[in-house]
Design a protein around this motif. Structure first.
Motif, PDB file in Angstrom:
ATOM      1  N   LYS A  97      -7.538  -9.726   8.459  1.00  0.00           N
ATOM      2  CA  LYS A  97      -8.779  -9.920   9.225  1.00  0.00           C
ATOM      3  C   LYS A  97      -9.947  -9.483   8.345  1.00  0.00           C
ATOM      4  O   LYS A  97      -9.866  -8.450   7.679  1.00  0.00           O
ATOM      5  N   TYR A 105       0.848  -1.209   0.000  1.00  0.00           N
ATOM      6  CA  TYR A 105       0.000   0.000   0.000  1.00  0.00           C
ATOM      7  C   TYR A 105       0.879   1.254   0.000  1.00  0.00           C
ATOM      8  O   TYR A 105       2.066   1.188   0.365  1.00  0.00           O
ATOM      9  N   PHE A 157      -4.985  -7.575  11.001  1.00  0.00           N
ATOM     10  CA  PHE A 157      -4.725  -9.007  10.778  1.00  0.00           C
ATOM     11  C   PHE A 157      -5.250  -9.864  11.928  1.00  0.00           C
ATOM     12  O   PHE A 157      -5.409  -9.398  13.060  1.00  0.00           O
ATOM     13  N   LEU A 163     -15.627   7.043  14.893  1.00  0.00           N
ATOM     14  CA  LEU A 163     -16.608   5.946  14.968  1.00  0.00           C
ATOM     15  C   LEU A 163     -17.068   5.665  16.395  1.00  0.00           C
ATOM     16  O   LEU A 163     -18.047   4.954  16.592  1.00  0.00           O
ATOM     17  N   CYS A 187       9.281   0.023   6.678  1.00  0.00           N
ATOM     18  CA  CYS A 187       9.530  -0.587   7.983  1.00  0.00           C
ATOM     19  C   CYS A 187       9.523   0.508   9.049  1.00  0.00           C
ATOM     20  O   CYS A 187       9.651   1.697   8.733  1.00  0.00           O
ATOM     21  N   ASP A 188       9.355   0.110  10.300  1.00  0.00           N
ATOM     22  CA  ASP A 188       9.388   1.118  11.361  1.00  0.00           C
ATOM     23  C   ASP A 188      10.467   0.814  12.404  1.00  0.00           C
ATOM     24  O   ASP A 188      10.461   1.355  13.496  1.00  0.00           O
ATOM     25  N   ILE A 216     -17.910  -5.828   8.583  1.00  0.00           N
ATOM     26  CA  ILE A 216     -18.915  -4.770   8.395  1.00  0.00           C
ATOM     27  C   ILE A 216     -19.890  -5.269   7.340  1.00  0.00           C
ATOM     28  O   ILE A 216     -19.466  -5.783   6.293  1.00  0.00           O
TER      29      ILE A 216
HETATM   30  O1  N01 Z   1      -3.574  -3.198  11.739  1.00  0.00           O
HETATM   31  P1  N01 Z   1      -4.048  -2.717  13.186  1.00  0.00           P
HETATM   32  P2  N01 Z   1      -2.419  -2.595  10.842  1.00  0.00           P
HETATM   33  N1  N01 Z   1     -14.444  -1.082  11.982  1.00  0.00           N
HETATM   34  O2  N01 Z   1      -4.732  -3.882  13.776  1.00  0.00           O
HETATM   35  C1  N01 Z   1      -9.449  -0.695  12.835  1.00  0.00           C
HETATM   36  C2  N01 Z   1       2.534  -4.023  11.664  1.00  0.00           C
HETATM   37  N2  N01 Z   1       2.718  -3.042  10.622  1.00  0.00           N
HETATM   38  O3  N01 Z   1      -2.423  -3.323   9.576  1.00  0.00           O
HETATM   39  O4  N01 Z   1      -8.092  -0.270  17.156  1.00  0.00           O
HETATM   40  C3  N01 Z   1     -13.686  -0.012  12.172  1.00  0.00           C
HETATM   41  O5  N01 Z   1      -2.956  -2.100  13.935  1.00  0.00           O
HETATM   42  C4  N01 Z   1      -8.798  -0.858  14.159  1.00  0.00           C
HETATM   43  O6  N01 Z   1      -9.539  -0.205  15.154  1.00  0.00           O
HETATM   44  P3  N01 Z   1      -9.449  -0.705  16.692  1.00  0.00           P
HETATM   45  C5  N01 Z   1       2.553  -3.317  12.978  1.00  0.00           C
HETATM   46  O7  N01 Z   1       3.098  -4.161  13.934  1.00  0.00           O
HETATM   47  C6  N01 Z   1       3.923  -2.472  10.575  1.00  0.00           C
HETATM   48  O8  N01 Z   1      -2.492  -1.123  10.760  1.00  0.00           O
HETATM   49  O9  N01 Z   1      -9.567  -2.197  16.631  1.00  0.00           O
HETATM   50  N3  N01 Z   1     -12.370  -0.050  12.389  1.00  0.00           N
HETATM   51  C7  N01 Z   1      -7.449  -0.222  13.877  1.00  0.00           C
HETATM   52  O10 N01 Z   1      -7.506   1.156  13.925  1.00  0.00           O
HETATM   53  C8  N01 Z   1       1.105  -3.065  13.211  1.00  0.00           C
HETATM   54  O11 N01 Z   1       0.762  -2.835  14.542  1.00  0.00           O
HETATM   55  C9  N01 Z   1       4.144  -1.507   9.671  1.00  0.00           C
HETATM   56  O12 N01 Z   1     -10.584  -0.052  17.366  1.00  0.00           O
HETATM   57  C10 N01 Z   1     -11.796  -1.254  12.422  1.00  0.00           C
HETATM   58  C11 N01 Z   1      -7.189  -0.659  12.450  1.00  0.00           C
HETATM   59  O13 N01 Z   1      -8.420  -0.964  11.886  1.00  0.00           O
HETATM   60  C12 N01 Z   1       0.499  -4.306  12.641  1.00  0.00           C
HETATM   61  O14 N01 Z   1       1.263  -4.589  11.499  1.00  0.00           O
HETATM   62  C13 N01 Z   1       3.159  -1.076   8.809  1.00  0.00           C
HETATM   63  C14 N01 Z   1     -12.527  -2.434  12.239  1.00  0.00           C
HETATM   64  C15 N01 Z   1      -6.327  -1.880  12.365  1.00  0.00           C
HETATM   65  O15 N01 Z   1      -5.070  -1.581  12.849  1.00  0.00           O
HETATM   66  C16 N01 Z   1      -0.928  -4.184  12.247  1.00  0.00           C
HETATM   67  O16 N01 Z   1      -1.124  -2.924  11.622  1.00  0.00           O
HETATM   68  C17 N01 Z   1       1.934  -1.679   8.896  1.00  0.00           C
HETATM   69  C18 N01 Z   1     -13.917  -2.315  11.995  1.00  0.00           C
HETATM   70  N4  N01 Z   1     -14.670  -3.387  11.813  1.00  0.00           N
HETATM   71  C19 N01 Z   1       1.720  -2.664   9.809  1.00  0.00           C
HETATM   72  N5  N01 Z   1     -11.685  -3.482  12.334  1.00  0.00           N
HETATM   73  C20 N01 Z   1       5.477  -0.905   9.655  1.00  0.00           C
HETATM   74  O17 N01 Z   1       5.620   0.269   9.747  1.00  0.00           O
HETATM   75  C21 N01 Z   1     -10.474  -2.952  12.572  1.00  0.00           C
HETATM   76  N6  N01 Z   1     -10.537  -1.628  12.623  1.00  0.00           N
HETATM   77  C22 N01 Z   1       6.605  -1.829   9.651  1.00  0.00           C
END
Ligand code: N01
Length: 886
Positions: A162, A65, A396, A365, A70-71, A166
């Motif tokens: 995941k 995306y 996930f 929300l 990386c972080d 919805i």
């Molecule tokens: O997933 P997340 P991610 N309706 O689970 C929301 C790694 N990573 O892909 O907090 C509305 O963190 C959910 O809301 P809530 C990193 O370790 C690393 O972003 O459940 N909203 C949340 O805000 C990271 O922590 C990098 O209330 C809904 C979001 O979706 C992990 O992967 C980059 C919902 C999910 O956030 C996961 O990150 C990306 C619903 N039905 C990821 N369901 C680097 O930088 C979920 N949400 C290396």
């Protein structure tokens, strides 16, 4: 080099329905799978990697995306197993983009010629342990089968997206994208109305870039997250300098660090720093743009104590308010529902500032939940948003999703992993599961994995597993399986570690809370990368502790047991003491031991502030004695506790248990008067006990002058001091006062018999040794005196004594005599409460701010004292390890 390198030379399934026979089958060709294959081959095993994608990369293959990076700083987020690889690859930025990381993994695959043993586009549909053949049988999406001695899941922790949960997603007429499954073609967002659902790392990284392209972006946020500026650019010169100056040393330091990045452990706690010092540290961390730095380098209590944590959270919220122009939006973006770091914080580039753009709207929300997705957009319970594109950044099914949900894994006796994990993942070391022989996981639940620099954890896991396979082969064993005892012990250790951190106080994917119906519990190992590595090494050095190994012709080796029985912080303290290789305390002589103790105490944290500390002198049995009084900050008068320090009647003084006295003074709201009684060998039995009794009389008689509540006092003590407290109660009963309303006996000496099991089991290795106790006894009193109830109170009359709390520690030679005293008191009709501290050693409960797992014990002690004094209990709604604010 193209982003996606098509695997022209990939492994092919054998034709004609034959089963491929290999030593090891690996699932996944990401960071872990690639290194595994390399190591397995070098170790002489035949191996095949089965990968669903069309190329290497794992999570970096799928997560393409906009803004994906990386972080962890890229110089740390790299393989370290081959110095030549390190010099052959140069990263272009502090935080590499997804395409660059994918190129790196492709480069690694090519450099070590890995692709020929990777079968791309291959999904495993089932894995079954074949008991008769003692092998795993895998079936794959193409119909081909694989038979392997070992089966290793290198599936990553965040690879099973995941579902959105919805209603109506299928009805939407526009475009739908998932950050975790972003298309390999370019996605055109220019001029479109885009919705992003989710504000985790994926959402926070992509939102600023999507906002730059879209006509309008609407962000649907359920829970605000903490985000910190990445300040991306070239790798910082200071870190690069450190790495280049001593590459091997830098890497080794990372391997033994807490998070897999070489930062030192902080020692200063928040309350020892001034506001200005804390702000300076915070601003420095904010400017550093480094997640591990801000999570670990501010102050020692930031991740373990709510008060220490709240200071960081407040400072971050201040930054959000300073960046976001609209106060209502700033407020909605500010997290309040979880401690900083308990949920994975994010590194961002312009995230908060993006909400100042005219084409960006934030939908909270929590105030207007999503009702449904319709053909034209998203409907909340207040409004409808018509959009052209919906991006799901919804995360996930972490840690277990890719292992469990993707395909059935059937182990010994036909049991499936899903059944065994129905109430949450159970593993030994996060690497293996009882009942699933020869199955290994890389960065599985129960390992430090996602709480660490994954590159470091992956290398450690792979090395450990491959080394074990090599050793098993050399000794003729063909199966390896964790025992139930070892697995249950690991679960206990995991739980003990989790009570030390704040992770369990947030609903996150770390705990399974993000997936409806998933079992809840902190899944990653929170004890740190270095301690974890040492535990894995210990398993090996103790003869594969907790594993059953079998081989042909009935060969079997099973060294059953739990690798960690100590509390995690106790283990660290004891390891540190062991590393110091101190000579036995008794070899210093009495004065030398006193000097050593004084030096040791000077280096410890001083203890939290109390209302007032006053030094004075009181009359002892026949000489003046110093005392130190600790007064609570609350208005008096307060009940008084007369306190006797530990030290085997030989060491210590009225200040030597200072942190413990301060802590109990704060928690109980009582005055503690610590008495400097006289010591052996200069003053042998019964001087100390007569001093203790005389001091208690004097303090009771002068309670009002000391600011205390007139009437009965309480007595307390630790170790030999608890012996004096117990004896004082007997003397006060027999000699007509003073009135004593309760006794707190912490690890008391109660008897002169040295053959109880705890004396034998804990004779060495837990700081207070049996030989040190012999020495104390010899200096304090002659053998003829030892059965006197004034030194062995267990042999005295126990009826009519004040109520007691008796605390004992599992790994203490004095444990059983403490328990015996409590039981004898109870038998004599004295109200007694016992506190049996599991996994603790003799000094644990008094090591305030060092042994944090002792906090709940001290909470219990304070409550008992309040009961003795007839005061109401306090509000302990907060988690037991949390230290209450002033
Ligand atoms: O997933 P997340 P991610 N309706 O689970 C929301 C790694 N990573 O892909 O907090 C509305 O963190 C959910 O809301 P809530 C990193 O370790 C690393 O972003 O459940 N909203 C949340 O805000 C990271 O922590 C990098 O209330 C809904 C979001 O979706 C992990 O992967 C980059 C919902 C999910 O956030 C996961 O990150 C990306 C619903 N039905 C990821 N369901 C680097 O930088 C979920 N949400 C290396």
């Amino acid at each position: 080099m193209p982003d996606v390198m098509v695997a022209a030379s990939s492994s092919k399934a054998p034709s004609g329905g034959t089963t491929q026979q290999v030593d090891v089958a690996v699932v996944g060709a990401g960071f872990a799978g690639l290194y595994l294959l390399h190591r397995l081959r070098k170790a002489g095993f035949t191996a095949v990697v089965l990968e669903e994608a069309d190329d290497v990369g794992g999570t970096w293959y799928w997560n393409r995306y906009p803004g994906a990076r990386c972080d962890i700083q890229t110089i740390d987020y790299s393989y370290t197993f081959d110095p030549e690889l390190e010099s052959a690859w140069q990263w272009s930025e502090k935080y590499a983009t997804q395409p660059e990381i994918l190129r790196y993994l492709g480069f690694v695959a090519d450099r070590y010629d890995l692709r020929r043993d990777i079968r791309f586009g291959t999904k495993i549909t089932a894995a079954t342990w074949d008991e008769a053949a003692q092998r795993w049988r895998l079936t794959t999406s193409g119909g081909a089968t694989v038979s392997s001695r070992y089966y290793i899941m290198a599936t990553g922790c965040l690879s099973a997206p995941k579902p959105p949960e919805i209603d109506g997603v299928k009805d939407f007429a526009g475009e739908v994208y998932f950050t975790g499954r972003w298309p390999h073609r370019e996605v055109q967002l220019a001029g479109k109305r885009v919705a992003v659902i989710g504000t985790g790392s994926s959402g926070i990284q992509s939102i600023p870039l999507i906002a730059e392209q879209a006509a309008h972006l609407t962000v649907f946020q359920r829970t605000p997250n903490f985000a910190l500026p990445a300040h991306n650019g070239p790798a910082p010169a200071d870190r690069l300098g450190l790495l280049e100056a001593d590459r091997a040393g830098y890497r080794e330091q990372a391997r033994w660090s807490l998070a897999g990045v070489p930062w030192p452990q902080q020692t200063a706690v928040s309350w020892q720093l001034s506001d200005a010092e804390r702000r300076e540290r915070f601003e420095q961390a904010w400017a550093a743009g480094d997640l591990v730095y801000i999570l670990t380098q501010l102050w020692a209590d930031q991740a373990v104590d709510l008060d220490g944590n709240a200071i960081v959270a407040d400072l971050i919220r201040e930054k959000i308010r300073a960046t976001v122009e609209d106060p209502e939006t700033a407020d909605a973006l500010s997290p309040h529902d979880h401690p900083f770091g308990a949920k994975r914080p994010c590194l961002d580039t312009n995230y908060y500032a993006t909400f100042n753009r005219p084409n960006v709207t934030l939908v909270n929300l929590r105030q207007e939940p999503i009702k449904a997705i319709t053909a034209s957009g998203i409907k909340t319970d207040k409004r409808t948003f018509d959009v052209d594109v919906i991006v799901f950044a919804t995360g996930f099914d972490a840690m277990t999703g890719a292992i469990m949900a993707v395909h059935p894994i059937t182990g010994r006796g036909g049991k499936s992993l899903s059944e065994v994990w129905a109430n949450g993942p159970q593993t030994y070391l996060g690497l293996t599961v009882a009942g699933f022989p020869n199955l290994f996981m890389i960065t599985g639940p129960g390992s430090p994995s996602v709480l660490s620099n994954m590159a470091v954890s992956i290398e450690q896991h792979v090395d450990w597993v491959v080394d074990r396979l090599v050793a098993a082969k050399a000794s003729g064993f063909t199966t390896m399986e964790a025992t139930e005892t070892a697995q249950a012990g690991w679960a206990q250790h995991m739980a003990d570690c989790a009570t030390l951190t704040l992770h369990r106080l947030a609903n996150t994917w770390y705990t399974g809370a993000n997936v409806p119906g998933k079992a809840q519990g902190v899944m990653p190992y929170t004890g740190g990368v270095g301690p974890y590595r040492s535990i894995c090494n210990e398993v090996v050095s103790r003869g594969m502790l907790g594993f059953r190994l079998t081989g042909p012709d009935g060969a079997e080796q099973c060294n059953d047991g739990e690798v960690v029985r100590l509390q995690p912080d106790v283990r660290l303290v004891l390891n540190m003491l062991a590393e110091m290789q101190l000579p036995p305390l008794e070899s210093f002589g009495a004065q030398g031991a006193r000097n050593f103790l004084a030096e040791f105490n000077a280096a410890r944290p001083a203890g939290r502030p109390v209302g007032e500390v006053v030094d004075g002198t009181l009359p002892g049995a026949d000489a003046p004695l110093p005392y130190r009084l600790y007064r609570p900050a609350t208005p008096g008068p307060h009940p008084i506790v007369v306190y006797f320090h530990g030290g085997g009647w030989v060491l210590g003084d009225e200040q030597s248990d200072e942190p413990f006295c301060r802590d109990l003074c704060r928690r109980s709201g009582m005055i503690f008067v610590s008495v400097g009684y006289r010591h052996a060998p200069d003053h042998r039995f019964p001087t100390a006990v007569e001093d203790a009794y005389a001091a208690t009389r004097w303090i009771a008689a002068h309670a009002a002058e000391l600011g205390g509540t007139p009437g009965a006092v309480m007595v307390a003590g630790w170790s030999a001091g608890a012996n004096l407290a117990a004896v004082t109660c007997q003397l006060a009963r027999d000699r007509g006062g003073p009135p004593i309303s309760g006794q707190l006996l912490v690890c008391p000496v109660t008897d002169c018999t040295f053959d109880r099991p705890s004396y034998v089991d804990n004779a060495t290795g837990y700081f207070l040794t049996r030989s040190l106790m012999y020495w104390f006894w010899d200096l304090y009193c002659s053998p003829a005196d030892r059965t006197d109830p004034r030194v062995s109170p267990l042999r005295g009359k126990l009826e009519g004594l004040p109520p007691a709390l008796v605390a004992t520690c599992e790994f203490d030679p004095l444990r059983d005599e403490g328990v015996a005293y409590a039981e004898a008191l109870a038998a004599a009709g004295v109200p007694v409460e016992q506190l049996k501290a599991r996994g603790h050693f003799h000094s644990s409960l008094t090591m305030v701010d060092v042994v944090i797992t002792g906090v709940s014990g001290r909470v219990q002690m304070a409550e008992a004292l309040r009961r003795f004094a007839g005061l109401p209990g306090q509000d302990h709604q907060r988690a037991p390890h949390e230290i209450a604010a002033e």
